[in-house]
Design an enzyme around this catalytic site. Structure first.
Site, PDB file in Angstrom:
ATOM      1  N   ASN A  14       2.098  11.291  -6.043  1.00 17.32           N
ATOM      2  CA  ASN A  14       1.293  10.091  -5.768  1.00 17.32           C
ATOM      3  C   ASN A  14      -0.080  10.621  -6.416  1.00 17.32           C
ATOM      4  O   ASN A  14      -0.674  11.596  -5.999  1.00 17.32           O
ATOM      5  CB  ASN A  14       1.231   9.655  -4.571  1.00 17.32           C
ATOM      6  CG  ASN A  14       0.632   8.487  -4.547  1.00 17.32           C
ATOM      7  OD1 ASN A  14      -0.669   8.239  -4.729  1.00 17.32           O
ATOM      8  ND2 ASN A  14       1.078   7.101  -4.051  1.00 17.32           N
ATOM      9  N   CYS A  79       2.389   6.090   1.758  1.00 21.86           N
ATOM     10  CA  CYS A  79       3.714   5.718   1.109  1.00 21.86           C
ATOM     11  C   CYS A  79       4.374   4.685   1.835  1.00 21.86           C
ATOM     12  O   CYS A  79       4.782   4.693   2.686  1.00 21.86           O
ATOM     13  CB  CYS A  79       4.827   6.887   0.957  1.00 21.86           C
ATOM     14  SG  CYS A  79       6.178   6.546  -0.288  1.00 21.86           S
ATOM     15  N   LEU A  80       4.264   3.426   1.282  1.00 19.99           N
ATOM     16  CA  LEU A  80       4.877   2.099   2.017  1.00 19.99           C
ATOM     17  C   LEU A  80       6.479   2.046   1.929  1.00 19.99           C
ATOM     18  O   LEU A  80       6.872   1.683   2.995  1.00 19.99           O
ATOM     19  CB  LEU A  80       4.379   0.908   1.136  1.00 19.99           C
ATOM     20  CG  LEU A  80       4.625  -0.390   1.796  1.00 19.99           C
ATOM     21  CD1 LEU A  80       3.808  -1.370   1.833  1.00 19.99           C
ATOM     22  CD2 LEU A  80       5.797  -1.094   0.999  1.00 19.99           C
ATOM     23  N   CYS A 197       3.260  -1.415  -3.279  1.00 20.39           N
ATOM     24  CA  CYS A 197       3.356  -0.075  -3.617  1.00 20.39           C
ATOM     25  C   CYS A 197       1.891   0.483  -3.881  1.00 20.39           C
ATOM     26  O   CYS A 197       1.027   0.098  -4.387  1.00 20.39           O
ATOM     27  CB  CYS A 197       4.179   0.165  -4.672  1.00 20.39           C
ATOM     28  SG  CYS A 197       4.381   1.951  -5.382  1.00 20.39           S
ATOM     29  N   GLN A 199       1.437   3.490  -5.099  1.00 13.16           N
ATOM     30  CA  GLN A 199       1.508   4.163  -6.352  1.00 13.16           C
ATOM     31  C   GLN A 199       1.072   3.533  -7.520  1.00 13.16           C
ATOM     32  O   GLN A 199       0.626   3.859  -8.523  1.00 13.16           O
ATOM     33  CB  GLN A 199       2.698   5.145  -6.225  1.00 13.16           C
ATOM     34  CG  GLN A 199       2.854   6.082  -7.615  1.00 13.16           C
ATOM     35  CD  GLN A 199       2.083   7.102  -7.864  1.00 13.16           C
ATOM     36  OE1 GLN A 199       0.959   7.233  -7.108  1.00 13.16           O
ATOM     37  NE2 GLN A 199       2.600   8.094  -8.522  1.00 13.16           N
TER      38      GLN A 199
END
Length: 249
Positions: A14, A79-80, A197, A199
Site C-alpha cells: 500500500n 486495509c478496509l 478502498c 489503496q
C-alpha cells in the site's frame, strides 16, 4: 501548538494511505494550529485475495506493538477489505484486539480501522442508501456490500473494477473516477463512496464529483482521517475531501 503522532498499520504494497491521509491532515494544518507526524508499520500483502488478506491480518498485532513503541497518539489499520473479508462486524473484534496489544505494551492507544471508519462516517452523513466504487474482484466487492448492509446501510449499486494486483490499484488515476461514477444510478442515493478502498486513490476527485453530482461524496481514506481526528479529540476539519464529511464534526 500541539503535535500528534499518527500511526498506520499498512499492507506492504500500500502506497496510498501514506499519501492521502497526510494530505488531508496537511490541509487541516492550513486552517487550524495542530501539527502531525506520520509513522507506519507494514503487513505483507501483494495480491488482493481472500488468502493473502487473511494471512496479512494475522500480522496486524505485531504492527500494533511496533507502533505502540513509538508512542503514537492514534493508530489506523489501513486495509478496509482485509477487515470486511473476515466476516460481518469484524472491525469491532480487530479494534479490541489491537487496543489490547497497546495496553499490554504499556501505552494504550486509540484504534481506528478503515472498515469501521467508513461505517461510522456514513452514519455521520445520515446515509440510508449508498453506491460504492471498489477496485476489488467481484466476490470481494460482494463481501464489502454484505458487510455494509449488515451495518444497516443499503447499497444500491456497486462497481467492481476487478484489479487483483495491489500496486496496480494504487496506480489508478483518481480523475478517472469522474467518468466511472457516471455508470451508477444515483437516484435516491444519499452518499457516493468514490473509493471503498484505502489503496485506490480518490482524494483529487472527491470534491469534483461532489460538485458535479450534488450529493455527499466520500471515501474510505477520508472517513479514516475523520475518525482519527475524532479519536485525537480535535476538530475534524479539512479543506479537501468533501470538506471532511461536509463539516459534520
Amino acid at each position: 501548538m500541539k503535535k500528534f503522532r499518527i500511526g498506520q498499520i499498512v499492507p506492504s504494497s500500500n502506497v496510498t494511505m501514506e499519501t492521502e491521509i497526510p494530505a488531508i491532515f496537511r490541509a487541516r494544518e492550513t486552517v487550524l494550529p495542530e501539527r502531525f507526524t506520520f509513522h507506519s508499520s507494514r503487513m505483507r500483502m501483494k495480491k488482493v485475495t481472500q488468502e493473502e488478506l487473511a494471512a496479512m491480518d494475522a500480522m496486524s498485532l505485531k504492527c500494533a506493538i511496533e507502533l505502540s513503541d513509538a508512542h503514537v497518539d492514534v493508530m489506523g489499520y489501513a486495509c478496509l477489505v482485509a477487515i470486511m473479508s473476515m466476516g460481518r462486524g469484524y472491525h469491532c473484534v480487530s479494534e479490541v484486539n489491537l487496543h489490547q496489544e497497546t495496553i499490554a505494551n504499556g501505552f494504550p492507544t486509540p484504534i481506528v480501522t478503515s472498515a469501521g471508519a467508513l461505517i461510522n462516517g456514513l452514519k455521520v452523513l445520515g446515509a440510508k442508501q449508498i453506491s460504492i466504487i471498489t477496485p476489488y474482484m467481484r466476490p470481494l466487492t460482494d463481501k464489502v456490500v454484505d458487510y455494509i448492509e449488515h451495518q444497516g446501510i443499503k447499497v444500491k449499486e456497486s462497481i467492481a473494477l476487478e484489479i487483483p494486483d495491489n500496486l496496480e490499484v494504487a496506480a489508478q488515476n483518481p480523475l478517472n473516477l469522474l467518468e466511472i461514477y457516471k455508470q451508477l444510478d444515483l437516484t435516491d442515493v444519499d452518499v457516493l463512496v468514490a473509493s471503498a478502498c484505502v489503496q485506490m486513490p480518490s482524494l483529487e476527485a472527491i470534491d469534483l464529483i461532489q460538485a458535479e453530482c450534488g450529493i455527499p461524496v466520500t471515501s474510505a481514506a477520508v472517513c479514516t482521517t475523520y475518525e482519527m481526528m475524532k479519536k485525537l479529540g480535535i476538530e475534524a476539519k479539512s479543506t479537501i475531501g468533501g470538506e471532511l464529511l461536509n463539516g459534520s464534526y
